[in-house]
Design a protein around this motif. Structure first.
Motif, PDB file in Angstrom:
ATOM      1  N   ARG A  28      52.091 109.941  21.610  1.00  0.00           N
ATOM      2  CA  ARG A  28      52.925 109.817  20.409  1.00  0.00           C
ATOM      3  C   ARG A  28      52.628 108.481  19.743  1.00  0.00           C
ATOM      4  NH1 ARG A  28      56.739 112.779  23.547  1.00  0.00           N
ATOM      5  NH2 ARG A  28      57.203 114.706  22.442  1.00  0.00           N
ATOM      6  N   PRO A  29      52.849 108.385  18.435  1.00  0.00           N
ATOM      7  CA  PRO A  29      52.541 107.122  17.748  1.00  0.00           C
ATOM      8  C   PRO A  29      53.290 105.919  18.317  1.00  0.00           C
ATOM      9  CG  PRO A  29      52.809 108.859  16.150  1.00  0.00           C
ATOM     10  CD  PRO A  29      53.173 109.442  17.484  1.00  0.00           C
ATOM     11  N   PHE A  30      54.546 106.084  18.743  1.00  0.00           N
ATOM     12  CA  PHE A  30      55.303 104.953  19.278  1.00  0.00           C
ATOM     13  C   PHE A  30      55.473 105.037  20.788  1.00  0.00           C
ATOM     14  CE2 PHE A  30      56.864 105.203  14.847  1.00  0.00           C
ATOM     15  CZ  PHE A  30      56.364 103.983  14.427  1.00  0.00           C
ATOM     16  N   ASP A  31      54.794 105.978  21.426  1.00  0.00           N
ATOM     17  CA  ASP A  31      54.793 106.145  22.887  1.00  0.00           C
ATOM     18  C   ASP A  31      56.180 106.360  23.481  1.00  0.00           C
ATOM     19  OD1 ASP A  31      52.077 105.972  23.067  1.00  0.00           O
ATOM     20  OD2 ASP A  31      52.067 103.815  23.434  1.00  0.00           O
ATOM     21  N   ILE A  32      57.098 106.871  22.731  1.00  0.00           N
ATOM     22  CA  ILE A  32      58.437 107.152  23.248  1.00  0.00           C
ATOM     23  C   ILE A  32      58.900 108.474  22.668  1.00  0.00           C
ATOM     24  CG2 ILE A  32      59.758 105.948  21.483  1.00  0.00           C
ATOM     25  CD1 ILE A  32      60.480 105.598  25.182  1.00  0.00           C
ATOM     26  N   HIS A  33      59.727 109.174  23.396  1.00  0.00           N
ATOM     27  CA  HIS A  33      60.182 110.492  22.959  1.00  0.00           C
ATOM     28  C   HIS A  33      61.035 110.377  21.694  1.00  0.00           C
ATOM     29  CE1 HIS A  33      61.893 114.506  23.194  1.00  0.00           C
ATOM     30  NE2 HIS A  33      60.876 114.779  24.001  1.00  0.00           N
ATOM     31  N   PRO A  34      60.892 111.305  20.740  1.00  0.00           N
ATOM     32  CA  PRO A  34      61.679 111.247  19.502  1.00  0.00           C
ATOM     33  C   PRO A  34      63.190 111.329  19.726  1.00  0.00           C
ATOM     34  CG  PRO A  34      59.869 112.791  19.260  1.00  0.00           C
ATOM     35  CD  PRO A  34      59.886 112.366  20.691  1.00  0.00           C
ATOM     36  N   ALA A  35      63.628 111.902  20.824  1.00  0.00           N
ATOM     37  CA  ALA A  35      65.064 111.969  21.104  1.00  0.00           C
ATOM     38  C   ALA A  35      65.653 110.577  21.291  1.00  0.00           C
ATOM     39  CB  ALA A  35      65.321 112.824  22.341  1.00  0.00           C
ATOM     40  N   PHE A  98      59.485 113.503  30.424  1.00  0.00           N
ATOM     41  CA  PHE A  98      59.799 112.086  30.235  1.00  0.00           C
ATOM     42  C   PHE A  98      60.808 111.619  31.278  1.00  0.00           C
ATOM     43  CE2 PHE A  98      62.809 109.047  28.229  1.00  0.00           C
ATOM     44  CZ  PHE A  98      61.986 107.939  28.233  1.00  0.00           C
ATOM     45  N   MET A  99      61.852 112.413  31.501  1.00  0.00           N
ATOM     46  CA  MET A  99      62.862 112.038  32.488  1.00  0.00           C
ATOM     47  C   MET A  99      62.286 112.033  33.904  1.00  0.00           C
ATOM     48  SD  MET A  99      65.454 111.191  30.780  1.00  0.00           S
ATOM     49  CE  MET A  99      66.719 111.028  32.009  1.00  0.00           C
ATOM     50  N   ASP A 100      61.325 112.901  34.168  1.00  0.00           N
ATOM     51  CA  ASP A 100      60.730 112.996  35.496  1.00  0.00           C
ATOM     52  C   ASP A 100      59.686 111.909  35.741  1.00  0.00           C
ATOM     53  OD1 ASP A 100      60.253 114.260  38.035  1.00  0.00           O
ATOM     54  OD2 ASP A 100      58.404 115.071  37.191  1.00  0.00           O
ATOM     55  N   GLU A 101      58.848 111.635  34.732  1.00  0.00           N
ATOM     56  CA  GLU A 101      57.706 110.746  34.931  1.00  0.00           C
ATOM     57  C   GLU A 101      57.937 109.314  34.463  1.00  0.00           C
ATOM     58  OE1 GLU A 101      54.674 112.693  32.746  1.00  0.00           O
ATOM     59  OE2 GLU A 101      54.791 114.505  33.964  1.00  0.00           O
ATOM     60  N   GLY A 102      58.837 109.123  33.509  1.00  0.00           N
ATOM     61  CA  GLY A 102      59.045 107.793  32.967  1.00  0.00           C
ATOM     62  C   GLY A 102      57.997 107.451  31.932  1.00  0.00           C
ATOM     63  N   ILE A 106      53.320  97.880  29.114  1.00  0.00           N
ATOM     64  CA  ILE A 106      52.357  96.817  29.380  1.00  0.00           C
ATOM     65  C   ILE A 106      52.744  96.023  30.633  1.00  0.00           C
ATOM     66  CG2 ILE A 106      53.454  95.072  27.943  1.00  0.00           C
ATOM     67  CD1 ILE A 106      50.571  94.329  27.021  1.00  0.00           C
ATOM     68  N   THR A 107      54.034  96.003  30.963  1.00  0.00           N
ATOM     69  CA  THR A 107      54.479  95.262  32.146  1.00  0.00           C
ATOM     70  C   THR A 107      54.540  96.132  33.392  1.00  0.00           C
ATOM     71  OG1 THR A 107      56.767  95.704  31.538  1.00  0.00           O
ATOM     72  CG2 THR A 107      55.806  93.617  30.798  1.00  0.00           C
ATOM     73  N   GLY A 108      54.188  97.405  33.272  1.00  0.00           N
ATOM     74  CA  GLY A 108      54.194  98.295  34.428  1.00  0.00           C
ATOM     75  C   GLY A 108      54.842  99.622  34.115  1.00  0.00           C
ATOM     76  N   LYS A 109      55.003 100.428  35.137  1.00  0.00           N
ATOM     77  CA  LYS A 109      55.588 101.746  34.964  1.00  0.00           C
ATOM     78  C   LYS A 109      57.101 101.668  35.101  1.00  0.00           C
ATOM     79  CE  LYS A 109      55.227 106.496  36.556  1.00  0.00           C
ATOM     80  NZ  LYS A 109      55.318 107.004  35.214  1.00  0.00           N
ATOM     81  N   PHE A 110      57.804 102.260  34.137  1.00  0.00           N
ATOM     82  CA  PHE A 110      59.261 102.321  34.159  1.00  0.00           C
ATOM     83  C   PHE A 110      59.688 103.759  34.357  1.00  0.00           C
ATOM     84  CE2 PHE A 110      59.775  98.491  31.123  1.00  0.00           C
ATOM     85  CZ  PHE A 110      59.685  97.624  32.175  1.00  0.00           C
ATOM     86  N   THR A 111      60.753 103.941  35.115  1.00  0.00           N
ATOM     87  CA  THR A 111      61.354 105.264  35.154  1.00  0.00           C
ATOM     88  C   THR A 111      62.054 105.492  33.819  1.00  0.00           C
ATOM     89  OG1 THR A 111      63.469 104.484  36.031  1.00  0.00           O
ATOM     90  CG2 THR A 111      61.748 105.048  37.647  1.00  0.00           C
ATOM     91  N   ALA A 112      62.428 106.719  33.547  1.00  0.00           N
ATOM     92  CA  ALA A 112      63.098 107.015  32.278  1.00  0.00           C
ATOM     93  C   ALA A 112      64.425 106.268  32.182  1.00  0.00           C
ATOM     94  CB  ALA A 112      63.318 108.518  32.143  1.00  0.00           C
ATOM     95  N   GLY A 113      65.139 106.163  33.286  1.00  0.00           N
ATOM     96  CA  GLY A 113      66.407 105.434  33.282  1.00  0.00           C
ATOM     97  C   GLY A 113      66.233 103.963  32.963  1.00  0.00           C
ATOM     98  N   GLN A 114      65.206 103.345  33.536  1.00  0.00           N
ATOM     99  CA  GLN A 114      64.940 101.931  33.256  1.00  0.00           C
ATOM    100  C   GLN A 114      64.552 101.724  31.801  1.00  0.00           C
ATOM    101  OE1 GLN A 114      61.881 101.375  36.176  1.00  0.00           O
ATOM    102  NE2 GLN A 114      63.289 100.434  37.664  1.00  0.00           N
ATOM    103  N   ALA A 115      63.722 102.617  31.271  1.00  0.00           N
ATOM    104  CA  ALA A 115      63.305 102.496  29.873  1.00  0.00           C
ATOM    105  C   ALA A 115      64.493 102.696  28.938  1.00  0.00           C
ATOM    106  CB  ALA A 115      62.204 103.516  29.571  1.00  0.00           C
TER     107      ALA A 115
END
Length: 140
Positions: A28-35, A98-102, A106-115
């Motif tokens: 996605r252009p902003f790398d985050i889900h539209p929701a 998204f909720m499953d994979e996060g 740039i600072t690492g992998k975040f879970t969906a909850g952390q993001a």
């Protein structure tokens, strides 16, 4: 010191290893889900709506409309801008994925909850502040 290596020798010694778990999905252009974008829009409109409900008067209609138009422009413009990016033809990440994979940042992998916690904490505090102002106004 660096030493020049011919390209043929580099190709000869190259060890190409496929990345495990890499998905065949489009970006996605902003790398985050539209929701998430819609959640932020809702939070900012809620903040403005609560304050407008608590402090609205006849002389506040035009400033309230300006605030709503300003908030909408801050969210609609990037949404339109993201549609300008060329479509890569690949399936995008769904909300469940998204909720499953996060998300990878740039600072690492975040879970969906952390993001979501990092993204939504300020708008949530703003809505809470608006509620506190409305309660104080209602008790006066």
């Amino acid at each position: 010191m660096s030493v020049h290596q011919p390209a043929a020798r580099l190709r000869e010694n190259a060890n190409i290893v496929p990345v495990a778990g890499q998905r065949n999905r489009g970006e996605r252009p902003f790398d985050i889900h539209p929701a998430v974008h819609a959640m932020l829009l809702g939070a900012y409109l809620s903040f403005a709506g609560i304050l407008m409900t608590a402090f609205m008067g006849n002389d506040m209609k035009v400033p309230a409309a300006i605030v709503v138009i300003g908030i909408l422009s801050l969210f609609v413009t990037p949404a339109w801008w993201s549609r300008v990016a060329p479509d890569d033809g690949l399936r995008k990440q769904s909300w469940a994925e998204f909720m499953d994979e996060g998300i990878e940042c740039i600072t690492g992998k975040f879970t969906a909850g952390q993001a979501l916690a990092q993204i939504v904490v300020l708008p949530a505090l703003m809505v809470g502040l608006a509620m506190a102002f409305a309660i104080v106004k209602a008790t006066l």
